[in-house]
Design a protein around this motif. Structure first.
Motif, mmCIF file in Angstrom:
data_model
loop_
_atom_site.group_PDB
_atom_site.id
_atom_site.type_symbol
_atom_site.label_atom_id
_atom_site.label_comp_id
_atom_site.label_asym_id
_atom_site.label_seq_id
_atom_site.Cartn_x
_atom_site.Cartn_y
_atom_site.Cartn_z
ATOM 1 N N TYR A 66 0.861 -1.181 0.000
ATOM 2 C CA TYR A 66 0.000 0.000 0.000
ATOM 3 C C TYR A 66 0.893 1.225 0.000
ATOM 4 N N ASP A 67 0.775 2.018 -1.047
ATOM 5 C CA ASP A 67 1.587 3.236 -1.189
ATOM 6 C C ASP A 67 3.072 2.911 -1.008
ATOM 7 N N GLY A 68 3.488 1.786 -1.585
ATOM 8 C CA GLY A 68 4.890 1.378 -1.556
ATOM 9 C C GLY A 68 5.332 0.632 -0.324
ATOM 10 N N GLN A 69 4.451 0.433 0.645
ATOM 11 C CA GLN A 69 4.815 -0.203 1.914
ATOM 12 C C GLN A 69 4.081 -1.529 2.061
ATOM 13 N N ASP A 70 4.809 -2.566 2.451
ATOM 14 C CA ASP A 70 4.204 -3.870 2.685
ATOM 15 C C ASP A 70 3.144 -3.745 3.777
ATOM 16 N N ILE A 71 1.944 -4.291 3.531
ATOM 17 C CA ILE A 71 0.875 -4.122 4.515
ATOM 18 C C ILE A 71 1.180 -4.852 5.815
ATOM 19 N N GLY A 72 2.063 -5.845 5.758
ATOM 20 C CA GLY A 72 2.474 -6.502 6.994
ATOM 21 C C GLY A 72 3.245 -5.570 7.899
ATOM 22 N N SER A 73 4.044 -4.697 7.302
ATOM 23 C CA SER A 73 4.805 -3.737 8.104
ATOM 24 C C SER A 73 3.911 -2.605 8.614
ATOM 25 N N ILE A 74 2.835 -2.303 7.882
ATOM 26 C CA ILE A 74 1.852 -1.338 8.386
ATOM 27 C C ILE A 74 1.135 -1.920 9.597
#
Length: 234
Positions: A66-74
């Motif tokens: 999402y927006d360049g960021q892995d959703i797991g890290s979000i």
């Protein structure tokens, strides 16, 4: 850069020593301001794909960004609470609450910045999707199926997210109501720059999409109008 990207996604069921792939090496991106439709027959994996996009399930390999960021890290819970909204075929509304109360419950969960008067926002959203104040203050179980689906759409908008995901949003509706729901989804995309992703078996919805994909044998295939017409004739 696409707002939502799936990268080399694989999802399968283990059957003894063999694997039955539902999704195999799927890579694609979804942009703001686009109405995306993913076509697939029952059992094709389209609902599984949507579950991965909204972090209700995890791929066996690959990434959802999402927006360049892995959703797991979000964080999956934070991602579901603040980044995406889901419109379910079965509506999933709280039946003993009013339409406005259902929307205010959703607004109470998100961390996103919202106007201070959530009651006014709820009624304005319902008015936007075609429900007046009388119906806004009516219990969900006193509304028709089409009206309940409108409430579900308003609820998805209430948390001020950019990505709206929909699982067969017109599956329980007649043709006239299906057209009305499609018009609402188009407005979200083209007037409010949302990224809308619909999974469905309905070729009628696909005719109104900016981008159409088809899930076939675990692969996500981009279709053009000619392919869509050909598929309808088969």
């Amino acid at each position: 850069m696409s707002l939502v990207v799936v990268k080399d996604i694989n999802y399968f069921y283990q059957d003894g020593d063999s694997r039955r792939f539902i999704l195999k090496d799927v890579t694609c991106g979804f942009d703001r301001g686009k109405f995306n439709v993913i076509l697939g027959e029952s059992g094709s994996g389209k609902t599984t794909f949507l579950s991965l996009l909204c972090a209700l399930d995890k791929p066996h390999s690959g990434q959802v960004l999402y927006d360049g960021q892995d959703i797991g890290s979000i964080g999956f819970e934070e991602y579901r609470r603040n980044k995406v909204s889901i419109i379910f075929q079965a509506y999933n509304l709280i039946p003993y609450m009013t339409a406005a109360e259902n929307i205010k419950v959703a607004m109470s969960i998100t961390d996103n910045q919202l106007p201070p008067d959530i009651n006014e926002v709820a009624h304005n959203l319902l008015d936007y999707i075609g429900l007046d104040n009388a119906k806004a203050d009516r219990a969900i179980n006193k509304l028709s199926g089409g009206e309940q689906q409108r409430v579900a759409i308003a609820r998805a908008l209430a948390t001020n997210v950019d990505v709206i995901l929909a699982d067969e949003p017109t599956g329980n509706l007649d043709e006239d109501m299906e057209n009305e729901i499609v018009i609402i989804l188009q407005k979200l995309v083209h007037e409010h720059n949302k990224c809308v992703i619909v999974v469905t078996h309905s070729s009628q919805i696909a005719k109104h999409a900016d981008i159409v994909y088809k899930l076939r044998k675990g692969k996500l295939i981009t279709m053009d109008n000619g392919q869509l017409t050909m598929d309808n004739g088969q």
